[in-house]
Write a protein that holds these residues in place. Structure first.
Motif, PDB file in Angstrom:
ATOM      1  N   UNK A  32      44.308  63.153   8.334  1.00  0.00           N
ATOM      2  CA  UNK A  32      45.661  62.815   7.988  1.00  0.00           C
ATOM      3  C   UNK A  32      46.661  63.094   9.000  1.00  0.00           C
ATOM      4  N   UNK A  33      46.342  64.103   9.985  1.00  0.00           N
ATOM      5  CA  UNK A  33      47.378  64.371  11.055  1.00  0.00           C
ATOM      6  C   UNK A  33      47.301  63.258  12.346  1.00  0.00           C
ATOM      7  N   UNK A  34      45.980  62.703  12.326  1.00  0.00           N
ATOM      8  CA  UNK A  34      45.856  61.665  13.388  1.00  0.00           C
ATOM      9  C   UNK A  34      46.395  60.358  12.824  1.00  0.00           C
ATOM     10  N   UNK A  35      47.348  59.790  13.891  1.00  0.00           N
ATOM     11  CA  UNK A  35      47.871  58.362  13.330  1.00  0.00           C
ATOM     12  C   UNK A  35      46.926  57.052  13.635  1.00  0.00           C
ATOM     13  N   UNK A  36      46.762  56.454  12.861  1.00  0.00           N
ATOM     14  CA  UNK A  36      45.717  55.477  12.874  1.00  0.00           C
ATOM     15  C   UNK A  36      46.299  54.447  13.772  1.00  0.00           C
ATOM     16  N   UNK A  37      45.509  53.898  14.650  1.00  0.00           N
ATOM     17  CA  UNK A  37      46.016  52.715  15.812  1.00  0.00           C
ATOM     18  C   UNK A  37      46.376  51.632  14.969  1.00  0.00           C
ATOM     19  N   UNK A  38      47.496  50.899  15.398  1.00  0.00           N
ATOM     20  CA  UNK A  38      47.776  49.814  14.924  1.00  0.00           C
ATOM     21  C   UNK A  38      47.627  48.548  15.746  1.00  0.00           C
ATOM     22  N   UNK A  39      47.791  47.385  15.256  1.00  0.00           N
ATOM     23  CA  UNK A  39      47.987  46.195  15.908  1.00  0.00           C
ATOM     24  C   UNK A  39      48.799  46.218  17.022  1.00  0.00           C
ATOM     25  N   UNK A  40      50.029  46.582  16.819  1.00  0.00           N
ATOM     26  CA  UNK A  40      51.150  46.753  17.938  1.00  0.00           C
ATOM     27  C   UNK A  40      50.682  47.760  18.864  1.00  0.00           C
ATOM     28  N   UNK A  41      50.113  48.851  18.383  1.00  0.00           N
ATOM     29  CA  UNK A  41      49.510  49.952  19.654  1.00  0.00           C
ATOM     30  C   UNK A  41      48.481  49.204  20.473  1.00  0.00           C
ATOM     31  N   UNK A  42      47.633  48.350  19.960  1.00  0.00           N
ATOM     32  CA  UNK A  42      46.648  47.889  20.767  1.00  0.00           C
ATOM     33  C   UNK A  42      47.084  46.810  21.701  1.00  0.00           C
ATOM     34  N   UNK A  43      47.983  46.048  21.106  1.00  0.00           N
ATOM     35  CA  UNK A  43      48.562  44.848  21.960  1.00  0.00           C
ATOM     36  C   UNK A  43      49.308  45.463  23.086  1.00  0.00           C
ATOM     37  N   UNK A  44      50.159  46.643  22.544  1.00  0.00           N
ATOM     38  CA  UNK A  44      51.272  46.932  23.633  1.00  0.00           C
ATOM     39  C   UNK A  44      50.331  47.516  24.783  1.00  0.00           C
ATOM     40  N   UNK A  45      49.244  48.148  24.562  1.00  0.00           N
ATOM     41  CA  UNK A  45      48.547  48.737  25.769  1.00  0.00           C
ATOM     42  C   UNK A  45      48.075  47.619  26.619  1.00  0.00           C
ATOM     43  N   UNK A 104      40.423  54.118  21.029  1.00  0.00           N
ATOM     44  CA  UNK A 104      39.013  53.604  20.470  1.00  0.00           C
ATOM     45  C   UNK A 104      38.149  54.471  19.942  1.00  0.00           C
ATOM     46  N   UNK A 105      38.211  55.727  20.434  1.00  0.00           N
ATOM     47  CA  UNK A 105      37.673  56.912  19.961  1.00  0.00           C
ATOM     48  C   UNK A 105      38.166  57.473  18.153  1.00  0.00           C
ATOM     49  N   UNK A 106      39.343  57.258  18.067  1.00  0.00           N
ATOM     50  CA  UNK A 106      40.065  57.452  16.596  1.00  0.00           C
ATOM     51  C   UNK A 106      39.300  56.214  15.740  1.00  0.00           C
ATOM     52  N   UNK A 107      39.258  55.128  16.252  1.00  0.00           N
ATOM     53  CA  UNK A 107      38.718  54.243  15.394  1.00  0.00           C
ATOM     54  C   UNK A 107      37.314  54.527  15.151  1.00  0.00           C
ATOM     55  N   UNK A 108      36.745  54.745  16.132  1.00  0.00           N
ATOM     56  CA  UNK A 108      35.218  54.885  15.907  1.00  0.00           C
ATOM     57  C   UNK A 108      34.796  56.055  15.205  1.00  0.00           C
ATOM     58  N   UNK A 126      37.347  45.095  18.508  1.00  0.00           N
ATOM     59  CA  UNK A 126      36.722  44.357  19.515  1.00  0.00           C
ATOM     60  C   UNK A 126      37.899  43.996  20.559  1.00  0.00           C
ATOM     61  N   UNK A 127      38.905  43.776  19.914  1.00  0.00           N
ATOM     62  CA  UNK A 127      40.256  43.459  20.815  1.00  0.00           C
ATOM     63  C   UNK A 127      40.473  44.694  21.796  1.00  0.00           C
ATOM     64  N   UNK A 128      40.505  46.023  21.097  1.00  0.00           N
ATOM     65  CA  UNK A 128      40.657  47.123  21.865  1.00  0.00           C
ATOM     66  C   UNK A 128      39.543  47.523  22.990  1.00  0.00           C
ATOM     67  N   UNK A 129      38.494  47.058  22.447  1.00  0.00           N
ATOM     68  CA  UNK A 129      37.148  47.342  23.578  1.00  0.00           C
ATOM     69  C   UNK A 129      37.528  46.099  24.752  1.00  0.00           C
ATOM     70  N   UNK A 130      37.745  45.044  24.362  1.00  0.00           N
ATOM     71  CA  UNK A 130      37.949  44.062  25.360  1.00  0.00           C
ATOM     72  C   UNK A 130      39.115  44.325  26.468  1.00  0.00           C
ATOM     73  N   UNK A 131      40.257  44.829  25.695  1.00  0.00           N
ATOM     74  CA  UNK A 131      41.439  45.290  26.477  1.00  0.00           C
ATOM     75  C   UNK A 131      40.932  46.480  27.371  1.00  0.00           C
TER      76      UNK A 131
END
Length: 771
Positions: A32-45, A104-108, A126-131
Motif C-alpha cells: 500500500x505504501x508503494x505507489x503503483x506506476x501510472x501511464x504518465x510515469x512511464x511516458x514521462x521517463x 519495472x520491478x514494482x510492476x513485476x 511492454x512499453x516500460x520494458x521497451x523504454x
C-alpha cells in the motif's frame, strides 16, 4: 469451503500463527505504501530519456562531425568537450535507466488480480520494458562517444569492454539491429589499437547487412561504417549508396550525407567527395563553416596551422571562402589573406572573396587581388565564381576609382586597374572617362587629352558628349590661366554643343545645362547689354532646368533694366536652392526698393510682381537673418499687402522688431514706416515722417539749386498725405506745388507728373467746394 488444514492436529502453534499473520499484514502495508506506476510515469521517463539523447546529439553535432571529418582538426579542448558532453548525457541516462528499472520491478512484484487490467492488456509493462531497453541503447551510444573522446586509450578500452558487456546482456532481452550497430562501432574502435577486434567488427556489420528489420537510414549508416572498417575493398558500394540516399526520404539528413562525403575523402575519392558537397549544398555550407572554425582556432599555432593547410584541398578552401562571404568582416580578420597568399589557393573565388573582405582596410591590396582574379578567370573560368572575367575587371576598376575618389588608393592603382580592364574587355564610356580623369591627376596631360579626344569622337552618347564639353572647357581654362579674353570661337562651340543636346535623356540634359552655364557666365562677364540680350535669347523656357540658369537669366534681365522680371526668375532659382543666391537677391532688391515707385507705374501686373519681390525678400531674410534684408521685406510687403489690414499689422510688427535705438532715425526705417502709415490711412503720422526725410536729404544735399530723386519722392508723398487730411487747406497744398514748379525746372519726370496730377486733383476739389 476449502480448509487450509484438514487435521486439527496440524494446526500451527499459536505463536507461529501470530508470526504468519504479522508477515501478511506487513506485506500488505508495504504494498500500500508503494505507489503503483501510472501511464504518465512511464511516458514521462521515456520522454526524458529521448530528450537527453536528442540534446546530446544536438550539442555534440559539430564535435562528432569534426572528429569524423579529420582527426587532425580535433584538438584537446574539442575532445575534452565531447567527452564531458557524452559523460553528462550518460550519467543522466543512467539515472533514467535506474528509475525505469524500479518501476519495472514494482510492476513485476505486483500480484493483485487487476495486474493484467493495469499492465498486461494495456501494454504498459511492454512499453516500460521497451523504454528501458531504448534508454540502455541511448546510454551505450553516449558511452561509445565518451570512449571515442578519451585522451587515455586504456580508459577508452575499459569503457568499450563495459559497453560490450551491457550490450550482450541487452541482447538477451531483445536482439535489435541498432544494438549490433553500436556493438560493431565499439569493436571497430577497439580494432584501432588491437587488430584482433577487426574481424569481430566486420562480422557484426556483415550480419547486419543480412537483416531487414531496420530503418533505411540505419541501413545506410551500417554500410558507411562497414566501408570505413574494410577500406578500399568496400568502395564499390559507395556510388550506389550515394544514389540511394539521394532518392530516399533521408536525402535531407545532413549528418548521413556528411558521413558519406567524409568517407569518400578519407578514401582519396576527392571527385566523389566534391560532387556530394556540390549536390548537397547544405552539406557544402556546413563543411565551409566547420573548416573556418578549425582554421581560425589553429591560426595561433603556426606549425599546426601549416599542417592543416596542407591537408585542405583547394575545393575546401573555396568552401571556407564562400562561408566567409556570409559573415561579418570582423569575425575573420586574417584567415582569407593567409589563404590567398599561398599559391595553391590562388583561385578566382578565393582572391575575389579575400579582396571583398579587406576592401575597407587594405583597398590597394584588394585591387591587386581583384586584378589577379580577373586574369585567372579570363584564362580559365572557374565554376565556383559566377562572374565573367569582363565583369570582374570592370568591377575592379570601378572599385579602384571609388577608392581613389575617397583618397584610399593612389593614382597608379587606378591606372593599372583600367589597363587590366581594357586588356580583358571593351571598356565603356564611363570607365574611359574616369581613366582620363585619373591620367590628368597623375600628371599625364597629353595622354589624358588624347584619350578624351578619342572618347569625344565616338558615337553619340552621354560620355562622348561629356568628353566634347570637357575639351571646350579645357581650352577656355587655357585662356583664363593666361589672363586672355576667351575668343568668340569657343563661345560659338559652346552654343552649338548646347543646341545639339536636344533630347529627353536626363544625363544629356545635364550636359546641356552645364554648357549653357559656362556660355552664359562668359557672356555676362562682358558686362554689356548686347551680351545680356544674347543670354536672354538662348535661355528660353525650354532651355532652363537648373537654378543657376534661372539666376543667369535674372542677371541678364537686371542688366537690361527689367528688374521685376529679374526678380521673378531669381525667385525660381532661390526656390530650388534657397540660400545660394541671396547675395544676388540683395543687390536686386536694393535696386527694386530704390525704383519701386517708378516700377509701380510701369508694370501692368504690379501686385503679382510685388508678391514675387516679397517672397524673394522673405527667402533672403530667412537665410541672412540681417536687418537690411528684413527692411527690404517690410517695405516691399507694404506694396504687396494691397491695403489688407491684417497684413499691414503684421508688417508693423516686423518693422518694430527691426527698429533699434541705433537705426530708428535712418532714412530707410523712416521711409518704410511712412509708407506703412500711408497705407494704414494714418496720413498725419505719415506726412510728418515724409517731412522728416525731406529735411534730412536737404541737409545732406550741398547744391541748393537742385533736389535729388529721393527728395522729390519724399516731398510728393508728404503733400499727398497732407492733401488727404480733412483739416488741410487744399489751397495751401496747391500753392506749395506751384512754388516748387516755379522754383525748380529739373523735377524728375515721374514726380513732375505725380505733382501735376495732385495739383489738378486739389484744384478740382477747390472748384467743387466753391460751387
Amino acid at each position: 469451503m476449502i480448509r487450509l488444514w484438514d487435521n486439527c492436529d496440524e494446526i500451527p502453534h499459536p505463536s507461529i500463527f501470530s508470526l504468519l499473520l504479522s508477515f501478511f499484514l506487513f506485506s500488505a502495508s508495504l504494498l500500500a505504501a508503494t505507489q503503483l506506476p501510472t501511464t504518465e510515469d512511464i511516458n514521462s521517463l521515456s520522454d526524458k530519456s529521448k530528450k537527453i539523447y536528442d540534446d546530446f546529439l544536438r550539442q555534440s553535432f559539430d564535435l562528432r562531425l569534426k572528429n569524423e571529418f579529420n582527426n587532425n582538426f580535433v584538438d584537446g579542448a574539442d575532445k575534452e568537450n565531447l567527452n564531458k558532453t557524452a559523460k553528462t548525457a550518460s550519467d543522466k541516462l543512467a539515472g533514467i535507466e535506474q528509475e525505469q528499472r524500479k518501476l519495472k520491478q514494482i510492476i513485476e512484484d505486483y500480484e493483485a488480480d487487476d495486474w493484467d487490467t493495469r499492465y498486461g492488456s494495456t501494454g504498459l509493462w511492454k512499453k516500460l520494458s521497451s523504454g528501458l531497453y531504448t534508454t540502455s541503447l541511448y546510454k551505450a551510444e553516449t558511452d561509445f562517444f565518451e570512449a571515442v573522446s578519451f585522451s587515455q586509450r586504456q580508459k577508452a578500452v575499459e569503457l568499450c569492454h563495459k559497453i560490450i558487456g551491457r550490450l550482450d546482456a541487452l541482447e538477451e532481452v531483445y536482439d535489435s539491429a541498432y544494438l549490433h550497430y553500436i556493438k560493431a562501432r565499439v569493436y571497430a574502435l577497439l580494432a584501432k589499437d588491437d587488430s584482433l577486434y577487426r574481424p569481430l567488427a566486420k562480422m557484426e556489420y556483415d550480419r547486419l547487412l543480412e537483416r531487414s528489420d531496420m530503418a533505411q537510414s540505419l541501413a545506410f549508416r551500417i554500410e558507411i561504417e562497414r566501408v570505413k572498417l574494410v577500406g578500399e575493398e568496400g568502395t564499390a558500394r559507395l556510388d550506389i549508396i550515394e544514389k540511394e540516399i539521394a532518392g530516399s526520404n533521408y536525402a535531407n539528413d545532413i549528418e548521413l550525407v556528411l558521413s558519406l562525403a567524409f568517407l569518400n575523402r578519407d578514401l582519396g575519392r576527392n571527385s566523389n567527395y566534391e560532387k556530394i558537397l556540390k549536390y548537397w549544398s547544405q552539406a557544402g555550407n556546413y563543411v565551409g563553416l566547420l573548416l573556418h572554425s578549425v582554421l581560425v582556432n589553429k591560426m595561433r599555432e603556426q606549425e599546426n596551422f601549416s599542417k592543416i593547410l596542407q591537408d585542405i584541398t583547394v575545393f575546401e578552401a573555396e568552401l571556407v571562402a564562400k562561408f566567409t562571404m556570409k559573415i561579418k568582416a570582423e569575425q575573420d580578420s586574417s584567415l582569407l589573406p593567409k589563404l590567398a597568399a599561398m599559391q595553391k589557393f590562388q583561385t578566382p573565388l578565393i582572391l575575389y572573396v579575400t579582396a571583398i573582405k579587406i576592401a575597407k582596410t587594405e583597398p590597394e591590396r584588394a585591387v591587386d587581388l581583384l586584378i589577379k582574379a580577373s586574369k585567372l578567370q579570363e584564362q580559365n573560368k572557374s565554376d565556383s565564381l559566377d562572374i565573367e572575367a569582363e565583369q570582374l575587371a570592370k568591377q575592379t576598376f570601378e572599385f579602384a576609382h571609388a577608392m581613389y575618389i575617397e583618397g584610399s588608393v593612389d593614382c597608379p592603382c587606378v591606372l593599372k586597374s583600367f589597363e587590366n580592364y581594357s586588356e580583358i574587355s571593351e571598356t565603356g564610356g564611363m570607365s574611359e572617362y574616369y581613366y582620363i580623369s585619373a591620367l590628368k591627376d597623375c600628371n599625364y596631360p597629353e595622354k589624358s587629352r588624347q584619350f578624351l579626344q578619342n572618347l569625344a569622337n565616338k558615337d553619340k552618347g552621354y560620355w562622348s558628349g561629356r568628353a566634347k564639353l570637357d575639351l571646350i572647357q579645357q581650352d577656355i581654362e587655357i585662356y583664363r590661366a593666361g589672363d586672355k579674353v576667351v575668343p568668340d570661337e569657343l563661345l560659338i562651340k559652346l552654343k552649338n554643343f548646347a543646341s545639339e543636346c536636344n533630347t529627353d535623356n536626363k544625363l544629356i540634359k545635364q550636359l546641356k545645362a552645364e554648357a549653357l552655364t559656362t556660355y552664359c557666365g562668359l557672356l555676362l562677364e562682358k558686362n554689356d547689354e548686347n551680351s545680356a540680350q544674347q543670354v536672354l535669347d538662348i535661355l528660353t523656357e525650354d532651355n532652363i532646368n537648373e537654378p543657376n540658369l534661372y539666376a543667369f537669366k535674372s542677371t541678364a534681365l537686371q542688366r537690361l533694366g527689367q528688374r521685376l522680371a529679374s526678380a521673378e526668375y531669381l525667385l525660381k532659382a532661390c526656390r530650388k536652392d534657397n540660400c545660394l543666391y541671396t547675395h544676388q537677391a540683395m543687390l536686386l532688391l536694393s535696386e527694386i526698393i530704390e525704383n519701386i515707385d517708378t516700377l509701380a507705374v510701369q508694370q501692368n501686373n504690379f501686385l503679382q510682381a510685388a508678391e514675387n519681390c516679397k517672397n524673394l525678400a522673405q527667402i533672403s531674410f530667412g537665410c541672412l537673418k540681417n536687418p537690411q534684408a528684413g527692411l527690404y521685406l517690410a517695405e516691399i510687403s507694404v506694396f504687396a499687402a494691397n491695403k489688407n489690414d491684417d497684413k499691414l499689422a503684421e508688417i508693423g510688427k516686423l518693422l518694430d522688431s527691426l527698429t533699434t535705438e541705433a537705426n530708428e532715425q535712418t532714412i530707410d526705417i523712416i521711409r518704410c514706416r511712412a509708407r506703412l502709415f500711408g497705407e494704414q490711412q494714418k496720413y498725419d503720422d505719415a506726412a510728418k515722417l515724409w517731412t522728416q526725410i525731406c529735411k534730412i536729404l536737404q541737409e545732406q544735399d550741398l547744391d541748393t539749386t537742385t533736389r535729388s530723386f529721393q527728395w522729390w519722392r519724399a516731398k510728393y508723398y508728404e503733400l499727398l498725405c497732407w492733401s488727404k487730411l480733412p483739416k488741410t487747406e487744399k489751397q495751401q497744398v496747391l500753392h506749395t506745388i506751384e512754388v516748387l514748379e516755379n522754383t525748380f525746372n529739373d523735377i524728375p519726370l515721374l514726380w513732375a507728373e505725380k505733382l501735376k496730377f495732385l495739383k489738378q486733383k486739389c484744384s478740382n476739389s477747390l472748384s467743387a467746394s466753391d460751387k
